[in-house]
Design a protein around this motif. Sequence first.
Motif, mmCIF file in Angstrom:
data_model
loop_
_atom_site.group_PDB
_atom_site.id
_atom_site.type_symbol
_atom_site.label_atom_id
_atom_site.label_comp_id
_atom_site.label_asym_id
_atom_site.label_seq_id
_atom_site.Cartn_x
_atom_site.Cartn_y
_atom_site.Cartn_z
ATOM 1 N N VAL A 37 54.606 36.880 33.000
ATOM 2 C CA VAL A 37 54.463 37.701 31.794
ATOM 3 C C VAL A 37 53.350 37.153 30.903
ATOM 4 O O VAL A 37 52.495 37.909 30.404
ATOM 5 C CB VAL A 37 55.798 37.761 31.022
ATOM 6 N N PRO A 43 54.070 43.271 33.002
ATOM 7 C CA PRO A 43 54.090 43.779 31.624
ATOM 8 C C PRO A 43 55.310 43.263 30.860
ATOM 9 O O PRO A 43 56.408 43.186 31.414
ATOM 10 C CB PRO A 43 54.155 45.300 31.806
ATOM 11 N N ALA A 44 55.109 42.909 29.601
ATOM 12 C CA ALA A 44 56.200 42.325 28.809
ATOM 13 C C ALA A 44 57.383 43.269 28.694
ATOM 14 O O ALA A 44 58.547 42.842 28.724
ATOM 15 C CB ALA A 44 55.679 41.944 27.419
ATOM 16 N N ASP A 45 57.092 44.580 28.576
ATOM 17 C CA ASP A 45 58.207 45.527 28.423
ATOM 18 C C ASP A 45 58.940 45.803 29.740
ATOM 19 O O ASP A 45 59.958 46.496 29.758
ATOM 20 C CB ASP A 45 57.708 46.842 27.818
ATOM 21 N N ALA A 46 58.406 45.267 30.841
ATOM 22 C CA ALA A 46 59.071 45.441 32.133
ATOM 23 C C ALA A 46 59.600 44.125 32.685
ATOM 24 O O ALA A 46 60.061 44.071 33.828
ATOM 25 C CB ALA A 46 58.093 46.059 33.142
ATOM 26 N N LEU A 49 63.395 44.302 33.655
ATOM 27 C CA LEU A 49 63.916 45.486 34.337
ATOM 28 C C LEU A 49 64.578 45.124 35.656
ATOM 29 O O LEU A 49 65.406 45.876 36.168
ATOM 30 C CB LEU A 49 62.776 46.493 34.575
#
Length: 598
Positions: A37, A43-46, A49
């Motif tokens: 990351v 990606p930081a928002d993933a 997940l």
Amino acid sequence: MADSTQVFAILAVTLAAFVWGRFRYDLVALAALLASVLLGLVPADAAFLGFGHPAVITVVAVLVLSRGFERSGLVDLIAEQALRVGDRLILQTLVLSGTVLVLSGVMNNVGALALMLPVAIRLAREHDSPPSLLLMPLAFGSLLGGLTTLIGTPPNIIISAYRQDLVGEGFGMFAFFPVGACVALAGLLLIVLAGRYLVPQRAGQASLDAMFDTAHYLVELRVPEGARAVGWSLRDLHQAIEEPVPVLAVVRGEARHPGHTFHGHLRVDDILLVEAGPEEMALLEDKAGLEVGPEPPAEDGDGGGDEAGTVDTEGLQLVEAVVRNDSMMLHRTVGQLRLHNQFGLHLVAVARDGGRLNQRLRDIRFRPGDVLLLQGGEGEIGESLATLGCLPLASRNLSLGQPRMLLVSVAIFAVAVIAMVLDWLPAAVALTGAALASLLAGVLTLREAYQAIDGPVIVLLGAMIPVGQALETSGGAALIADALLALGRDWPVVATLAGLFAIGMLLSNVVNNAAAALLMAPIAASLAEGFGVSPDPFLMAVAVSASSAFLTPIGHQSNTLVMGPGGYRFGDYWKLGLPLSLAVMAVAIPLILIVWPL
């Protein structure tokens, strides 16, 4: 620096940390994720997940269902029948390894091994045979059984989920069966026929009775008049000698108080039943003023032999347990764990690599596979061992549970399997529904369900899934595939498939099998694309090879769990593991090409 180069660097450090073993693999996986990351590879928002990925959810559901099978009495019923096998080694190996193989197809393979391990040890003791002859075949049988179904082992679940992302459809519940069952049967045949010649006999060292013959280590110490220990609590005694010497019992008159429940103060003529070597006995005499107690009557002992004599150990609540790979005890000492204050347990002795450790108890830092002799309250000791991450080895009383719960458990699982086979529900949804139904039906409690979830494995999967995806999106997997394609340009596709299989098998022997599958899946897909063929045979090769860790004790938890009880050394595994690996490869590759053509 190119993204693919950064991914390679992260993976190289990650794999080195996995092999080193100084830090738990879940912590290593989290570090790899965060590094990816920070470098912008994920990606930081993933980043997180992966924890909601269907493969992770499926593994959680399988772990809960496995515990439900245990609590319903299904496995105990099977184990009770296994104990009637007789004294022929070849028949014992066939029944035990065959049973754990079948169980591993429908439940977590480590869970299946954990349930059958006490049965194997009890069988070896009853027939006075070395447990080493049974335990390695048992561990390998649990790995072979995982090959047969979707839920048998995490690599199968991971590969199915990867295929879902790749072509829009995952592998079904029994898609692995044609190849997996034939490989498992071939492996079982080799284990049964050749195992007794290739597995080392550790008769003198591996016997848990020999390692932990407490009558030869327990001594009675009396509190004489004028001793400094008069008026002390057991905690004061430990602080005075600066050593957690286990006081297993305090005898006062006709009453006998277990050490872990004695909170009073010592009086003159109290007798302390202590597990102590010569150094500890000297400390107790010098700093507490205790004296060696009188020789017990002949009928109470085993014939004696020590200077201090032997003592009657009847009634002591002792349990043998092995330290798991994911135990909170790893690399920590008794003092750091606060075993007595926090868990109500006394550490009596430790064995490692089949031999009893003679160093001071307070100095021992625990390792995976260590066998511990512990004392604790009968009602709480099981829960304490589960919290610590230890597997009890002592012979357990087989209880068949409630027949109604057994039938309910099997029926719930059968409905989930039907829903998956008929494509009514995805595997993650069907198995999660089955786990919820088991809880609602009372097959197991909510607390037991949470205890069944293997936290480190879940963290490993959730963290490594985005890292594995970064290997693909950065072009790293394509680079590796191109190199393999270049090497195999003049060879048939099957040769490259065999090379991929061998790489996956070697990798699985040094890192967790789930991590091996996550890393090898994108390489397999890139290879198939490069050859212009179906990805299925390459993905199946990864699934089978990632679950074939037969060469080392660190490749899979099942191998580690039997190392201490069996008295094995690191170099013992390849003697049976290498022929088994070659047999698996020889059977698997032709079958994969028949069932899943290029």
